[in-house]
Design a protein around this motif. Sequence first.
Motif, short mmCIF file in Angstrom:
data_model
loop_
_atom_site.label_atom_id
_atom_site.label_comp_id
_atom_site.label_asym_id
_atom_site.label_seq_id
_atom_site.Cartn_x
_atom_site.Cartn_y
_atom_site.Cartn_z
N PHE A 87 0.88 -1.11 -0.11
CA PHE A 87 -0.04 0.12 0.03
C PHE A 87 0.79 1.28 0.10
CE2 PHE A 87 -3.20 -2.91 1.78
CZ PHE A 87 -4.28 -2.74 0.89
N SER A 88 2.03 1.17 0.65
CA SER A 88 2.95 2.41 0.64
C SER A 88 3.32 2.66 -0.70
CB SER A 88 4.19 1.92 1.62
OG SER A 88 3.80 2.10 2.95
N GLU A 89 3.73 1.58 -1.42
CA GLU A 89 3.95 1.92 -2.80
C GLU A 89 3.16 2.23 -3.70
OE1 GLU A 89 5.44 -1.97 -4.15
OE2 GLU A 89 7.61 -1.75 -3.55
N VAL A 90 1.89 1.83 -3.47
CA VAL A 90 0.74 2.52 -4.31
C VAL A 90 0.52 3.90 -4.19
CG1 VAL A 90 -1.86 2.33 -4.50
CG2 VAL A 90 -0.53 0.07 -4.53
N LEU A 91 0.48 4.46 -2.78
CA LEU A 91 0.63 5.80 -2.28
C LEU A 91 1.66 6.44 -2.93
CD1 LEU A 91 -0.44 5.37 1.31
CD2 LEU A 91 -1.88 6.28 -0.51
N TYR A 92 2.87 6.02 -2.77
CA TYR A 92 4.06 6.59 -3.31
C TYR A 92 4.16 7.05 -4.94
CZ TYR A 92 9.08 8.09 -3.88
OH TYR A 92 10.17 8.59 -4.20
N ASP A 93 3.50 5.90 -5.32
CA ASP A 93 3.37 6.14 -7.01
C ASP A 93 2.26 6.93 -7.34
OD1 ASP A 93 5.53 4.29 -7.25
OD2 ASP A 93 4.32 2.47 -7.64
N GLU A 94 1.46 7.43 -6.43
CA GLU A 94 0.20 8.32 -6.78
C GLU A 94 -0.83 7.75 -7.61
OE1 GLU A 94 2.15 12.71 -6.13
OE2 GLU A 94 2.62 11.80 -8.11
N THR A 95 -0.97 6.39 -7.42
CA THR A 95 -2.05 5.51 -8.13
C THR A 95 -3.29 6.27 -8.11
OG1 THR A 95 -0.26 3.63 -8.13
CG2 THR A 95 -2.83 3.24 -8.78
N PHE A 96 -3.55 6.37 -7.07
CA PHE A 96 -5.21 7.09 -6.73
C PHE A 96 -5.31 8.37 -6.25
CE2 PHE A 96 -5.10 2.34 -5.56
CZ PHE A 96 -6.13 1.95 -6.31
N GLY A 97 -4.27 9.33 -6.76
CA GLY A 97 -4.26 10.66 -6.40
C GLY A 97 -2.74 11.11 -6.25
N SER A 98 -2.40 12.57 -6.37
CA SER A 98 -1.25 12.99 -5.99
C SER A 98 -1.00 13.46 -4.71
CB SER A 98 -1.19 14.17 -7.08
OG SER A 98 -2.40 15.02 -6.51
#
Length: 386
Positions: A177-188
């Motif tokens: 989930f940290s990687e998803v957040l860091y990659d801004e998959t669901f928002g900047s």
Amino acid sequence: MFWKKPTPKSQEYAESIIDTVREPLISLDQDLRVVSVSRSFYDVFKVKPEETVGQLIYDLGNKQWDIPKLRELLETILPQKATFDNYEVEHDFATIGRRIMLLNARQIQRVLGKERIILLAIDDITARREIEDGLKKAHEELTELATELERTAKVKSEFLANMSHELRTPLNSINGFSEVLYDETFGSLNEKQQKYVNNILTSGKHLLLLINQILDMAKVESGKMKLALSSLPMKSLLTEISMLVADMVSKKKIEMAIEIAEDLPHIEADELKVKEIIYNLLSNAVKFTPEGGRIGMRAKKVGPEIEVVVWDTGIGIAPENMEKIFDGFFRVDTPYSRVTEGTGLGLPLSKKLVELHGGKLSLASEGLNKGTSVRFTLPIVAREMV
């Protein structure tokens, strides 16, 4: 052989021989009365000549010698045999306490007639037996301790393995989930949010590394680590791992020298484990070498093995820490080591993985701030397949 009454001269000669014997020695006539005894008999059993010579052996020292096993020897066994060796007797004497004795008996008997003389040598083995019993007890206690330590180590390994499994599952989710957040998959994310998410991801990966190393150590120590053997092109594998640490080397402004022999052969080994060994050693070299230093790796074929040496010009190791460095979680307490990340498991785990392959790993350092060199060997043909 005939026994004849000794002349005064021959009797004196016989008594002088008896007196020179180190162990207590006593001679008895056919009626089991004392003919003569050695000087050592008087010293050991605290008796006087007037209380001894001419007395029935069972009456000596207020009947201290009226011992059932001695009667058995003199009255039952010896009449059937001319000699008897190492007959053990244990008895409590009023004057000297409990004693364990080995009796050696010889009887000289005339062929015609009943006259006989018995020589009885007494070897006091009490002290020796106490030492033997003490050694036996110590051996039993050491065996029990070794068994308990083995059991404790097994319990520890099983606990670490179970704990590691339980921790890895939620940690993998946190990292994912940290990687998803860091990659801004669901928002900047703003700059501060990105920084915090990156900190979470970095810490999570570091914690996962620690858990994986603990799990590997537990598997090796419990004998559950299995090797997936394959043919490894060591030249390209070493080059690949050195490239993985190139970014770390560049950031610290360290020089790296790689010397790999052209004829370095393929070996039979577990690819992931070998990569882990080399990466652990190279990353350690980078980690503990200050800016401006040098690290390097050499590899060549030596007989039926390949030899790899990873060296650095870093902080080195004090002589008193050379053995401790292979203990799990051990970290040298220096100002430099406090600012470096690490679990203290990389080197011990690498050593165990090398040995699992049938190789050897050793470490050398001339002291603090004089660099470190780690040498390991791996068989070209795997131990299980020889």
